[in-house]
Design a protein around this motif. Sequence first.
Motif, PDB file in Angstrom:
ATOM      1  N   THR A 125      -1.679  15.659  -2.809  1.00 49.83           N
ATOM      2  CA  THR A 125      -3.109  15.957  -2.263  1.00 49.83           C
ATOM      3  C   THR A 125      -2.729  16.042  -0.821  1.00 49.83           C
ATOM      4  OG1 THR A 125      -4.166  14.497  -3.806  1.00 49.83           O
ATOM      5  CG2 THR A 125      -5.310  14.661  -1.744  1.00 49.83           C
ATOM      6  N   GLU A 126      -3.252  17.130  -0.142  1.00 48.34           N
ATOM      7  CA  GLU A 126      -3.028  17.341   1.069  1.00 48.34           C
ATOM      8  C   GLU A 126      -3.836  16.193   2.033  1.00 48.34           C
ATOM      9  OE1 GLU A 126      -4.988  20.755   4.171  1.00 48.34           O
ATOM     10  OE2 GLU A 126      -4.144  21.430   2.437  1.00 48.34           O
ATOM     11  N   GLY A 127      -2.915  15.811   3.019  1.00 51.03           N
ATOM     12  CA  GLY A 127      -3.574  14.902   3.995  1.00 51.03           C
ATOM     13  C   GLY A 127      -3.684  13.480   3.475  1.00 51.03           C
ATOM     14  N   SER A 128      -3.095  13.191   2.265  1.00 52.18           N
ATOM     15  CA  SER A 128      -3.175  11.884   1.492  1.00 52.18           C
ATOM     16  C   SER A 128      -2.324  10.946   2.352  1.00 52.18           C
ATOM     17  CB  SER A 128      -2.837  12.174  -0.011  1.00 52.18           C
ATOM     18  OG  SER A 128      -1.517  12.366  -0.043  1.00 52.18           O
ATOM     19  N   PRO A 129      -2.312   9.832   2.709  1.00 51.42           N
ATOM     20  CA  PRO A 129      -1.556   8.804   3.597  1.00 51.42           C
ATOM     21  C   PRO A 129      -0.379   8.624   2.810  1.00 51.42           C
ATOM     22  CG  PRO A 129      -3.194   7.505   2.529  1.00 51.42           C
ATOM     23  CD  PRO A 129      -3.960   9.093   2.261  1.00 51.42           C
ATOM     24  N   LEU A 130       0.786   8.423   3.576  1.00 52.78           N
ATOM     25  CA  LEU A 130       2.280   8.331   2.931  1.00 52.78           C
ATOM     26  C   LEU A 130       2.246   6.706   3.024  1.00 52.78           C
ATOM     27  CD1 LEU A 130       4.054  11.372   4.114  1.00 52.78           C
ATOM     28  CD2 LEU A 130       2.962  11.130   1.908  1.00 52.78           C
ATOM     29  N   VAL A 131       1.759   6.164   2.315  1.00 49.59           N
ATOM     30  CA  VAL A 131       1.879   4.538   2.113  1.00 49.59           C
ATOM     31  C   VAL A 131       2.352   3.936   0.669  1.00 49.59           C
ATOM     32  CG1 VAL A 131       0.321   4.295   3.914  1.00 49.59           C
ATOM     33  CG2 VAL A 131      -0.540   4.233   1.936  1.00 49.59           C
ATOM     34  N   THR A 132       2.675   2.855   0.888  1.00 49.73           N
ATOM     35  CA  THR A 132       2.909   2.195  -0.564  1.00 49.73           C
ATOM     36  C   THR A 132       1.884   1.819  -1.412  1.00 49.73           C
ATOM     37  OG1 THR A 132       4.884   1.239   0.507  1.00 49.73           O
ATOM     38  CG2 THR A 132       4.458   0.543  -1.630  1.00 49.73           C
ATOM     39  N   PRO A 133       1.927   2.522  -2.579  1.00 42.08           N
ATOM     40  CA  PRO A 133       0.733   1.935  -3.611  1.00 42.08           C
ATOM     41  C   PRO A 133       0.888   0.529  -3.839  1.00 42.08           C
ATOM     42  CG  PRO A 133       2.356   3.253  -4.834  1.00 42.08           C
ATOM     43  CD  PRO A 133       2.825   3.299  -3.155  1.00 42.08           C
ATOM     44  N   SER A 134      -0.094  -0.096  -4.272  1.00 44.91           N
ATOM     45  CA  SER A 134      -0.188  -1.519  -4.543  1.00 44.91           C
ATOM     46  C   SER A 134      -0.131  -1.883  -5.822  1.00 44.91           C
ATOM     47  CB  SER A 134      -1.231  -2.302  -3.777  1.00 44.91           C
ATOM     48  OG  SER A 134      -1.317  -3.633  -4.134  1.00 44.91           O
ATOM     49  N   PRO A 135       0.603  -2.771  -6.415  1.00 39.21           N
ATOM     50  CA  PRO A 135       0.471  -3.181  -7.844  1.00 39.21           C
ATOM     51  C   PRO A 135      -1.013  -3.686  -8.007  1.00 39.21           C
ATOM     52  CG  PRO A 135       2.331  -4.143  -6.859  1.00 39.21           C
ATOM     53  CD  PRO A 135       1.508  -3.472  -5.812  1.00 39.21           C
ATOM     54  N   SER A 136      -1.508  -3.455  -9.212  1.00 42.72           N
ATOM     55  CA  SER A 136      -2.760  -3.594  -9.540  1.00 42.72           C
ATOM     56  C   SER A 136      -3.065  -4.870  -9.593  1.00 42.72           C
ATOM     57  CB  SER A 136      -2.900  -3.078 -11.019  1.00 42.72           C
ATOM     58  OG  SER A 136      -2.112  -3.759 -12.166  1.00 42.72           O
ATOM     59  N   ALA A 137      -2.293  -5.983  -9.495  1.00 36.38           N
ATOM     60  CA  ALA A 137      -2.618  -7.385  -9.207  1.00 36.38           C
ATOM     61  C   ALA A 137      -2.645  -7.751  -7.873  1.00 36.38           C
ATOM     62  CB  ALA A 137      -1.395  -8.085  -9.681  1.00 36.38           C
ATOM     63  N   SER A 138      -2.335  -6.828  -7.007  1.00 41.66           N
ATOM     64  CA  SER A 138      -2.732  -7.002  -5.654  1.00 41.66           C
ATOM     65  C   SER A 138      -4.038  -6.942  -5.149  1.00 41.66           C
ATOM     66  CB  SER A 138      -1.749  -6.106  -4.688  1.00 41.66           C
ATOM     67  OG  SER A 138      -0.457  -6.460  -4.805  1.00 41.66           O
ATOM     68  N   PRO A 139      -4.702  -7.923  -4.188  1.00 40.28           N
ATOM     69  CA  PRO A 139      -6.103  -7.936  -3.836  1.00 40.28           C
ATOM     70  C   PRO A 139      -6.378  -6.812  -3.030  1.00 40.28           C
ATOM     71  CG  PRO A 139      -4.837  -9.655  -2.715  1.00 40.28           C
ATOM     72  CD  PRO A 139      -3.877  -8.962  -3.684  1.00 40.28           C
ATOM     73  N   ARG A 140      -7.527  -6.217  -3.150  1.00 40.95           N
ATOM     74  CA  ARG A 140      -7.900  -5.441  -2.045  1.00 40.95           C
ATOM     75  C   ARG A 140      -7.984  -5.734  -0.708  1.00 40.95           C
ATOM     76  NH1 ARG A 140     -12.499  -3.335   0.535  1.00 40.95           N
ATOM     77  NH2 ARG A 140     -12.755  -1.065   0.269  1.00 40.95           N
ATOM     78  N   ARG A 141      -7.305  -5.225   0.076  1.00 42.97           N
ATOM     79  CA  ARG A 141      -7.142  -5.394   1.486  1.00 42.97           C
ATOM     80  C   ARG A 141      -7.897  -4.421   2.485  1.00 42.97           C
ATOM     81  NH1 ARG A 141      -3.809  -8.557   4.825  1.00 42.97           N
ATOM     82  NH2 ARG A 141      -2.767  -9.179   2.874  1.00 42.97           N
ATOM     83  N   VAL A 142      -8.787  -4.872   3.078  1.00 39.84           N
ATOM     84  CA  VAL A 142      -9.541  -4.063   4.048  1.00 39.84           C
ATOM     85  C   VAL A 142      -8.990  -4.071   5.375  1.00 39.84           C
ATOM     86  CG1 VAL A 142     -11.601  -3.499   5.186  1.00 39.84           C
ATOM     87  CG2 VAL A 142     -11.713  -4.420   2.685  1.00 39.84           C
ATOM     88  N   VAL A 143      -8.504  -2.953   6.181  1.00 41.97           N
ATOM     89  CA  VAL A 143      -8.051  -2.689   7.142  1.00 41.97           C
ATOM     90  C   VAL A 143      -8.762  -2.256   8.202  1.00 41.97           C
ATOM     91  CG1 VAL A 143      -5.924  -1.875   8.386  1.00 41.97           C
ATOM     92  CG2 VAL A 143      -5.654  -2.795   6.095  1.00 41.97           C
TER      93      VAL A 143
END
Length: 468
Positions: A84-102
Amino acid sequence: MNDRDEAELIRTLARAAESAPEPKGDLVVTIRRRRGRRTRRRVQSALAVAGVIAMIGGGTAVARGAFFDRGGEGQVVSRATSSTEGSPLVTPSPSASPRRVVRPAAEVWPSAVFTIPAKAADGWRYRPVTGLSATELLLTAESSFEKAGRLEVYDTVTRKSTVLTDMPATGVKGYFVQGYEVGADSIAWWGETPNNSDRWADFWVMPRSGGTPKRVGEVTGDLSRVTRIGVTSDSVVWSVTGGGIYRMPMSGGAPERVEGTDGLHLLSWPLAVDFGEKEGGDVFKNQSKVVDLETGRVTEVKAPEGVTSLRCGPIWCFGDGSDEGDGTLVQKLDGSDGKILPGLFPAPYMKDIGGRFGMLSVGGERGTGGYFPSRVVYDPDSGFVAGIGTGNGGSLGRGISSSPTSILYWDEGKKQVTECKTVDGRILPPQASGEPVPRGEGTACSMKEVGGGKELTVVNLLAVPPTE
Protein backbone atom coordinates in the motif's frame (compact mmCIF):
# COMPACT_ATOMS: atom_id res chain seq x y z
CA MET A 1 17.81 8.70 3.17
CA ASN A 2 21.42 8.01 4.07
CA ASP A 3 23.23 4.68 4.35
CA ARG A 4 22.66 4.51 8.08
CA ASP A 5 18.91 4.95 7.61
CA GLU A 6 18.86 2.34 4.85
CA ALA A 7 20.53 -0.29 7.03
CA GLU A 8 18.26 0.53 9.95
CA LEU A 9 15.12 0.25 7.81
CA ILE A 10 16.15 -3.19 6.58
CA ARG A 11 16.76 -4.28 10.18
CA THR A 12 13.36 -2.94 11.21
CA LEU A 13 11.66 -4.85 8.40
CA ALA A 14 13.49 -7.96 9.53
CA ARG A 15 12.15 -7.34 13.01
CA ALA A 16 8.66 -7.12 11.55
CA ALA A 17 8.93 -10.69 10.30
CA GLU A 18 9.74 -11.86 13.81
CA SER A 19 6.72 -10.36 15.55
CA ALA A 20 4.39 -13.37 15.35
CA PRO A 21 4.14 -15.29 18.65
CA GLU A 22 5.72 -18.71 18.85
CA PRO A 23 4.78 -21.80 20.85
CA LYS A 24 5.93 -21.78 24.45
CA GLY A 25 8.24 -24.50 25.63
CA ASP A 26 11.72 -25.08 27.02
CA LEU A 27 13.36 -21.63 27.03
CA VAL A 28 16.80 -22.72 25.82
CA VAL A 29 15.32 -24.75 22.98
CA THR A 30 12.94 -21.92 22.11
CA ILE A 31 15.75 -19.34 21.97
CA ARG A 32 17.92 -21.56 19.79
CA ARG A 33 15.03 -22.21 17.43
CA ARG A 34 14.18 -18.50 17.35
CA ARG A 35 17.73 -17.49 16.51
CA GLY A 36 17.88 -19.92 13.61
CA ARG A 37 14.64 -18.55 12.29
CA ARG A 38 15.76 -14.95 12.74
CA THR A 39 18.80 -15.44 10.55
CA ARG A 40 16.62 -16.72 7.73
CA ARG A 41 13.91 -14.15 8.31
CA ARG A 42 16.26 -11.19 8.00
CA VAL A 43 17.08 -12.26 4.45
CA GLN A 44 13.47 -13.07 3.62
CA SER A 45 12.18 -9.79 5.01
CA ALA A 46 14.67 -7.70 3.04
CA LEU A 47 13.26 -9.27 -0.11
CA ALA A 48 9.67 -8.75 0.96
CA VAL A 49 9.91 -5.03 1.55
CA ALA A 50 7.15 -2.89 0.11
CA GLY A 51 7.39 -3.89 -3.51
CA VAL A 52 4.86 -3.99 -6.29
CA ILE A 53 4.42 -6.93 -8.65
CA ALA A 54 1.92 -6.69 -11.50
CA MET A 55 0.46 -9.45 -13.65
CA ILE A 56 -0.12 -8.28 -17.20
CA GLY A 57 -0.84 -10.55 -20.16
CA GLY A 58 0.39 -13.60 -18.28
CA GLY A 59 3.81 -12.08 -17.57
CA THR A 60 5.08 -11.54 -14.03
CA ALA A 61 7.47 -8.65 -13.54
CA VAL A 62 9.86 -8.19 -10.66
CA ALA A 63 11.49 -4.79 -10.53
CA ARG A 64 15.25 -4.78 -10.79
CA GLY A 65 17.96 -2.71 -9.18
CA ALA A 66 18.52 -1.64 -5.59
CA PHE A 67 15.62 -0.98 -3.26
CA PHE A 68 17.24 2.03 -1.64
CA ASP A 69 19.34 4.63 -3.32
CA ARG A 70 20.67 8.04 -2.39
CA GLY A 71 17.76 10.22 -1.43
CA GLY A 72 15.35 7.31 -1.32
CA GLU A 73 15.20 6.84 -5.08
CA GLY A 74 15.77 3.58 -6.88
CA GLN A 75 14.05 0.52 -8.19
CA VAL A 76 12.38 -1.98 -5.94
CA VAL A 77 13.73 -5.47 -5.39
CA SER A 78 10.91 -7.52 -3.93
CA ARG A 79 8.89 -10.67 -3.98
CA ALA A 80 5.97 -9.14 -2.13
CA THR A 81 2.66 -9.63 -3.90
CA SER A 82 1.37 -6.17 -3.04
CA SER A 83 1.93 -3.08 -0.97
CA THR A 84 0.00 0.00 0.00
CA GLU A 85 1.53 3.27 -1.09
CA GLY A 86 2.45 5.43 1.86
CA SER A 87 1.80 2.73 4.47
CA PRO A 88 4.05 3.07 7.53
CA LEU A 89 6.99 0.68 7.65
CA VAL A 90 6.53 -0.44 11.24
CA THR A 91 6.32 -3.74 13.07
CA PRO A 92 2.87 -5.31 13.08
CA SER A 93 1.76 -6.17 16.60
CA PRO A 94 0.65 -9.65 17.60
CA SER A 95 -3.10 -9.83 18.04
CA ALA A 96 -2.66 -10.29 21.77
CA SER A 97 -0.92 -6.92 22.14
CA PRO A 98 -3.10 -4.09 23.48
CA ARG A 99 -4.00 -1.14 21.32
CA ARG A 100 -1.52 1.68 21.89
CA VAL A 101 -2.52 5.23 21.03
CA VAL A 102 0.49 7.34 20.15
CA ARG A 103 0.49 11.12 20.15
CA PRO A 104 2.94 13.18 18.06
CA ALA A 105 6.06 14.41 19.82
CA ALA A 106 4.88 17.99 19.28
CA GLU A 107 1.94 17.26 21.60
CA VAL A 108 3.91 15.28 24.16
CA TRP A 109 6.96 17.58 24.30
CA PRO A 110 5.98 20.88 22.64
CA SER A 111 9.12 22.63 23.87
CA ALA A 112 11.35 20.10 22.08
CA VAL A 113 9.83 20.15 18.58
CA PHE A 114 10.34 22.90 16.00
CA THR A 115 11.14 23.48 12.34
CA ILE A 116 14.35 24.68 10.70
CA PRO A 117 15.12 25.55 7.07
CA ALA A 118 16.11 22.55 4.98
CA LYS A 119 18.72 24.67 3.21
CA ALA A 120 21.06 27.55 3.96
CA ALA A 121 20.69 30.85 2.12
CA ASP A 122 23.23 29.72 -0.50
CA GLY A 123 21.25 26.54 -1.25
CA TRP A 124 23.48 24.13 0.65
CA ARG A 125 21.47 21.44 2.43
CA TYR A 126 21.44 21.25 6.21
CA ARG A 127 22.08 17.97 8.00
CA PRO A 128 21.61 17.96 11.82
CA VAL A 129 24.44 16.58 13.95
CA THR A 130 23.26 16.87 17.55
CA GLY A 131 21.95 19.32 20.11
CA LEU A 132 24.42 21.66 21.79
CA SER A 133 21.78 22.83 24.27
CA ALA A 134 18.01 22.97 24.57
CA THR A 135 17.93 25.80 22.01
CA GLU A 136 21.03 25.23 19.86
CA LEU A 137 21.64 22.69 17.11
CA LEU A 138 24.91 21.75 15.46
CA LEU A 139 24.41 21.44 11.69
CA THR A 140 26.51 20.70 8.66
CA ALA A 141 25.85 22.57 5.43
CA GLU A 142 26.45 20.26 2.46
CA SER A 143 27.48 21.46 -0.98
CA SER A 144 26.58 18.01 -2.36
CA PHE A 145 25.38 14.74 -0.87
CA GLU A 146 27.23 14.13 2.43
CA LYS A 147 29.94 16.63 1.43
CA ALA A 148 30.03 18.98 4.39
CA GLY A 149 31.20 22.49 3.50
CA ARG A 150 30.51 24.25 6.81
CA LEU A 151 29.66 23.67 10.44
CA GLU A 152 26.92 25.97 11.76
CA VAL A 153 24.97 26.51 14.96
CA TYR A 154 21.25 27.12 14.60
CA ASP A 155 19.41 28.97 17.38
CA THR A 156 15.81 27.77 17.63
CA VAL A 157 14.75 30.90 19.54
CA THR A 158 16.13 33.55 17.19
CA ARG A 159 15.80 31.20 14.15
CA LYS A 160 19.23 32.32 12.98
CA SER A 161 22.34 30.35 12.06
CA THR A 162 25.97 31.19 12.87
CA VAL A 163 28.92 29.74 10.97
CA LEU A 164 31.46 28.00 13.23
CA THR A 165 33.94 27.10 10.52
CA ASP A 166 34.41 26.25 6.88
CA MET A 167 35.36 22.61 6.54
CA PRO A 168 38.98 22.23 5.42
CA ALA A 169 39.88 20.79 2.04
CA THR A 170 41.75 17.54 2.66
CA GLY A 171 42.99 17.00 -0.88
CA VAL A 172 42.14 13.30 -0.49
CA LYS A 173 40.06 11.88 -3.34
CA GLY A 174 36.83 10.25 -2.18
CA TYR A 175 37.10 11.69 1.34
CA PHE A 176 33.95 11.85 3.50
CA VAL A 177 33.52 12.89 7.12
CA GLN A 178 32.02 9.94 8.99
CA GLY A 179 31.07 11.33 12.38
CA TYR A 180 31.30 14.40 14.63
CA GLU A 181 31.68 14.59 18.38
CA VAL A 182 31.04 17.52 20.71
CA GLY A 183 33.16 17.83 23.84
CA ALA A 184 33.19 20.38 26.65
CA ASP A 185 35.62 22.65 24.79
CA SER A 186 36.08 21.13 21.34
CA ILE A 187 34.33 19.63 18.35
CA ALA A 188 36.10 16.71 16.70
CA TRP A 189 35.44 14.61 13.62
CA TRP A 190 36.97 11.80 11.65
CA GLY A 191 36.95 10.95 7.96
CA GLU A 192 37.94 8.22 5.57
CA THR A 193 37.64 7.16 1.93
CA PRO A 194 34.76 4.67 2.24
CA ASN A 195 34.40 3.91 -1.45
CA ASN A 196 37.84 2.43 -1.99
CA SER A 197 39.89 -0.29 -0.34
CA ASP A 198 42.23 2.04 1.57
CA ARG A 199 42.38 1.36 5.30
CA TRP A 200 43.02 4.89 6.40
CA ALA A 201 41.35 7.56 8.55
CA ASP A 202 42.20 10.98 9.94
CA PHE A 203 41.03 13.12 12.88
CA TRP A 204 40.30 16.84 13.17
CA VAL A 205 39.49 19.15 16.05
CA MET A 206 38.36 22.77 16.47
CA PRO A 207 37.22 25.01 19.35
CA ARG A 208 33.56 24.51 20.26
CA SER A 209 33.05 28.27 20.00
CA GLY A 210 34.35 28.31 16.42
CA GLY A 211 37.67 28.85 14.73
CA THR A 212 40.17 27.15 12.45
CA PRO A 213 40.16 23.33 12.40
CA LYS A 214 43.37 21.48 13.17
CA ARG A 215 44.30 18.09 11.76
CA VAL A 216 45.35 15.94 14.72
CA GLY A 217 46.76 13.04 12.71
CA GLU A 218 46.00 9.93 10.68
CA VAL A 219 45.98 6.17 11.21
CA THR A 220 46.11 3.13 8.94
CA GLY A 221 45.35 -0.58 9.13
CA ASP A 222 43.23 -1.88 11.98
CA LEU A 223 43.45 1.46 13.81
CA SER A 224 41.54 3.08 10.95
CA ARG A 225 38.48 0.84 11.41
CA VAL A 226 36.82 3.44 13.60
CA THR A 227 33.45 2.77 15.25
CA ARG A 228 33.05 5.91 17.40
CA ILE A 229 35.16 8.82 18.56
CA GLY A 230 35.33 11.00 21.64
CA VAL A 231 37.17 14.18 22.56
CA THR A 232 38.77 15.15 25.87
CA SER A 233 40.56 18.30 26.94
CA ASP A 234 43.79 17.19 25.29
CA SER A 235 43.12 14.17 23.04
CA VAL A 236 40.94 12.54 20.44
CA VAL A 237 39.91 9.01 21.41
CA TRP A 238 38.30 6.29 19.32
CA SER A 239 37.29 2.64 19.34
CA VAL A 240 37.89 0.16 16.53
CA THR A 241 35.87 -2.64 14.98
CA GLY A 242 37.76 -5.47 16.68
CA GLY A 243 37.52 -3.85 20.09
CA GLY A 244 39.92 -1.61 21.97
CA ILE A 245 40.14 2.14 22.48
CA TYR A 246 42.96 4.44 21.36
CA ARG A 247 44.07 7.96 22.08
CA MET A 248 45.93 10.58 20.03
CA PRO A 249 47.12 13.88 21.64
CA MET A 250 45.79 17.07 20.02
CA SER A 251 49.34 18.36 20.10
CA GLY A 252 50.34 15.52 17.78
CA GLY A 253 52.10 12.24 18.24
CA ALA A 254 51.63 8.53 17.80
CA PRO A 255 48.36 6.83 18.79
CA GLU A 256 48.42 4.80 21.98
CA ARG A 257 46.07 2.12 23.26
CA VAL A 258 44.11 3.00 26.38
CA GLU A 259 45.01 0.42 29.03
CA GLY A 260 42.37 -2.12 29.98
CA THR A 261 40.10 -1.56 26.96
CA ASP A 262 40.41 -4.94 25.22
CA GLY A 263 37.05 -5.81 23.69
CA LEU A 264 35.52 -2.44 24.58
CA HIS A 265 33.82 0.10 22.32
CA LEU A 266 33.06 3.75 23.00
CA LEU A 267 29.51 4.68 23.86
CA SER A 268 30.05 8.34 24.72
CA TRP A 269 33.26 9.44 26.38
CA PRO A 270 34.15 8.42 29.06
CA LEU A 271 31.76 5.46 28.88
CA ALA A 272 32.59 2.25 27.00
CA VAL A 273 30.63 -0.97 26.51
CA ASP A 274 31.43 -4.55 25.50
CA PHE A 275 29.45 -4.57 22.25
CA GLY A 276 30.29 -2.63 19.10
CA GLU A 277 27.77 -1.73 16.44
CA LYS A 278 30.24 -2.62 13.68
CA GLU A 279 31.58 -5.67 15.44
CA GLY A 280 30.04 -8.06 12.94
CA GLY A 281 29.21 -10.56 15.65
CA ASP A 282 25.95 -11.90 17.03
CA VAL A 283 23.41 -9.06 16.99
CA PHE A 284 21.38 -10.95 19.60
CA LYS A 285 24.24 -10.87 22.10
CA ASN A 286 23.48 -8.98 25.31
CA GLN A 287 25.66 -6.17 26.56
CA SER A 288 27.14 -7.16 29.91
CA LYS A 289 28.88 -4.05 31.27
CA VAL A 290 29.44 -0.30 31.12
CA VAL A 291 32.94 0.97 31.92
CA ASP A 292 33.88 4.51 32.98
CA LEU A 293 37.33 5.02 31.43
CA GLU A 294 38.13 8.01 33.63
CA THR A 295 37.37 6.42 37.00
CA GLY A 296 37.83 2.76 36.07
CA ARG A 297 34.43 1.87 37.52
CA VAL A 298 32.79 -1.18 35.92
CA THR A 299 29.01 -1.53 36.14
CA GLU A 300 27.79 -5.04 35.43
CA VAL A 301 24.59 -5.32 33.42
CA LYS A 302 22.07 -7.94 34.49
CA ALA A 303 20.03 -9.29 31.57
CA PRO A 304 16.93 -11.35 32.39
CA GLU A 305 16.82 -14.86 31.01
CA GLY A 306 15.29 -15.01 27.56
CA VAL A 307 16.04 -11.37 26.66
CA THR A 308 18.28 -10.72 23.65
CA SER A 309 19.99 -7.73 22.04
CA LEU A 310 20.15 -5.83 25.33
CA ARG A 311 21.81 -2.42 24.83
CA CYS A 312 22.46 0.09 27.58
CA GLY A 313 23.20 3.78 27.90
CA PRO A 314 24.41 5.52 31.04
CA ILE A 315 21.28 4.57 33.04
CA TRP A 316 18.72 2.59 31.02
CA CYS A 317 18.81 -0.59 28.95
CA PHE A 318 16.50 -1.72 26.12
CA GLY A 319 16.27 -5.25 24.81
CA ASP A 320 14.19 -7.67 22.82
CA GLY A 321 11.75 -9.00 25.38
CA SER A 322 9.71 -11.17 23.02
CA ASP A 323 10.64 -14.27 25.02
CA GLU A 324 9.38 -12.59 28.18
CA GLY A 325 6.36 -10.88 26.62
CA ASP A 326 5.29 -9.17 23.45
CA GLY A 327 7.48 -6.11 23.19
CA THR A 328 10.58 -4.34 24.46
CA LEU A 329 12.21 -4.87 27.83
CA VAL A 330 13.34 -1.68 29.57
CA GLN A 331 15.36 -1.75 32.81
CA LYS A 332 18.16 0.01 34.63
CA LEU A 333 21.74 -1.29 34.42
CA ASP A 334 21.40 -3.28 37.63
CA GLY A 335 18.18 -4.92 36.45
CA SER A 336 15.88 -2.80 38.60
CA ASP A 337 12.72 -1.04 37.40
CA GLY A 338 12.36 -3.59 34.63
CA LYS A 339 9.18 -3.98 32.60
CA ILE A 340 7.92 -5.07 29.21
CA LEU A 341 6.47 -2.44 26.86
CA PRO A 342 3.71 -4.29 24.96
CA GLY A 343 3.36 -3.39 21.30
CA LEU A 344 6.73 -1.58 21.17
CA PHE A 345 9.67 -3.31 19.52
CA PRO A 346 13.38 -2.46 19.67
CA ALA A 347 15.15 -1.05 16.64
CA PRO A 348 18.74 -2.43 16.67
CA TYR A 349 21.53 0.15 17.01
CA MET A 350 19.01 2.93 17.64
CA LYS A 351 17.77 2.00 21.07
CA ASP A 352 19.79 4.56 23.02
CA ILE A 353 19.39 8.18 21.94
CA GLY A 354 20.23 11.27 23.89
CA GLY A 355 21.65 9.16 26.74
CA ARG A 356 18.21 8.65 28.26
CA PHE A 357 15.61 7.67 25.66
CA GLY A 358 14.88 4.65 23.51
CA MET A 359 13.81 4.67 19.87
CA LEU A 360 11.33 1.90 19.17
CA SER A 361 8.98 0.62 16.49
CA VAL A 362 5.29 0.59 17.26
CA GLY A 363 2.87 -2.15 16.24
CA GLY A 364 -0.88 -2.56 16.15
CA GLU A 365 -3.48 0.16 15.85
CA ARG A 366 -2.18 3.51 16.89
CA GLY A 367 -2.57 7.19 16.47
CA THR A 368 -5.51 9.55 16.61
CA GLY A 369 -6.98 11.48 13.74
CA GLY A 370 -5.19 9.32 11.20
CA TYR A 371 -1.74 9.90 12.70
CA PHE A 372 0.77 7.11 12.11
CA PRO A 373 4.35 7.63 13.35
CA SER A 374 7.43 6.22 11.67
CA ARG A 375 8.92 5.41 15.09
CA VAL A 376 8.34 6.33 18.71
CA VAL A 377 10.62 7.71 21.40
CA TYR A 378 10.15 6.24 24.87
CA ASP A 379 11.21 8.09 28.01
CA PRO A 380 11.75 5.62 30.89
CA ASP A 381 11.82 8.45 33.45
CA SER A 382 8.28 9.59 32.70
CA GLY A 383 6.84 6.63 30.80
CA PHE A 384 5.82 8.94 27.96
CA VAL A 385 5.70 7.66 24.38
CA ALA A 386 6.04 10.23 21.58
CA GLY A 387 5.54 9.62 17.87
CA ILE A 388 8.14 10.87 15.42
CA GLY A 389 7.93 11.07 11.65
CA THR A 390 4.74 10.88 9.67
CA GLY A 391 4.55 7.30 8.45
CA ASN A 392 3.87 8.54 4.92
CA GLY A 393 6.91 6.78 3.55
CA GLY A 394 9.23 9.78 3.87
CA SER A 395 12.58 9.11 5.48
CA LEU A 396 13.34 9.67 9.15
CA GLY A 397 16.80 10.96 10.04
CA ARG A 398 18.91 11.06 13.17
CA GLY A 399 21.79 13.37 13.93
CA ILE A 400 25.17 12.23 12.68
CA SER A 401 27.09 12.65 15.93
CA SER A 402 29.39 9.83 16.97
CA SER A 403 27.83 9.53 20.44
CA PRO A 404 24.11 8.71 20.58
CA THR A 405 22.54 11.85 19.15
CA SER A 406 19.86 13.98 20.78
CA ILE A 407 18.39 14.96 17.39
CA LEU A 408 15.75 13.25 15.24
CA TYR A 409 14.31 14.90 12.15
CA TRP A 410 12.15 14.46 9.07
CA ASP A 411 10.62 16.43 6.20
CA GLU A 412 6.85 16.75 6.69
CA GLY A 413 6.37 17.68 3.05
CA LYS A 414 8.17 14.64 1.65
CA LYS A 415 6.46 11.35 0.91
CA GLN A 416 7.32 8.11 -0.79
CA VAL A 417 5.45 7.14 -3.94
CA THR A 418 5.56 4.19 -6.29
CA GLU A 419 6.15 4.73 -10.00
CA CYS A 420 5.55 1.87 -12.44
CA LYS A 421 6.09 1.36 -16.16
CA THR A 422 5.39 -1.44 -18.60
CA VAL A 423 8.46 -3.31 -19.81
CA ASP A 424 9.32 -6.40 -21.79
CA GLY A 425 9.15 -9.26 -19.30
CA ARG A 426 12.18 -10.92 -20.85
CA ILE A 427 14.50 -8.28 -19.40
CA LEU A 428 13.38 -9.13 -15.87
CA PRO A 429 14.82 -12.02 -13.82
CA PRO A 430 12.72 -15.09 -12.94
CA GLN A 431 11.00 -14.96 -9.55
CA ALA A 432 12.89 -17.95 -8.22
CA SER A 433 15.77 -20.17 -9.17
CA GLY A 434 14.79 -22.66 -11.85
CA GLU A 435 11.63 -20.85 -12.89
CA PRO A 436 11.30 -19.81 -16.54
CA VAL A 437 12.09 -16.31 -17.71
CA PRO A 438 8.92 -14.17 -17.62
CA ARG A 439 7.20 -13.71 -20.98
CA GLY A 440 5.06 -10.99 -22.37
CA GLU A 441 4.75 -7.63 -20.74
CA GLY A 442 5.42 -6.90 -17.11
CA THR A 443 5.47 -3.93 -14.80
CA ALA A 444 8.68 -2.63 -13.24
CA CYS A 445 8.15 -0.35 -10.27
CA SER A 446 10.39 1.96 -8.32
CA MET A 447 9.87 3.94 -5.16
CA LYS A 448 11.04 7.51 -4.77
CA GLU A 449 10.61 10.41 -2.41
CA VAL A 450 8.81 13.45 -3.77
CA GLY A 451 7.96 16.88 -2.45
CA GLY A 452 9.43 18.56 0.57
CA GLY A 453 12.79 20.28 0.63
CA LYS A 454 11.69 23.45 2.42
CA GLU A 455 11.69 22.67 6.13
CA LEU A 456 12.83 19.97 8.53
CA THR A 457 10.85 19.08 11.63
CA VAL A 458 13.34 18.51 14.43
CA VAL A 459 13.01 16.89 17.86
CA ASN A 460 15.76 18.03 20.22
CA LEU A 461 15.71 15.67 23.19
CA LEU A 462 17.92 18.06 25.18
CA ALA A 463 14.85 20.28 25.39
CA VAL A 464 12.72 17.62 27.10
CA PRO A 465 12.55 18.52 30.80
CA PRO A 466 13.78 15.71 33.07
CA THR A 467 10.45 15.45 34.86
CA GLU A 468 8.21 15.36 31.77
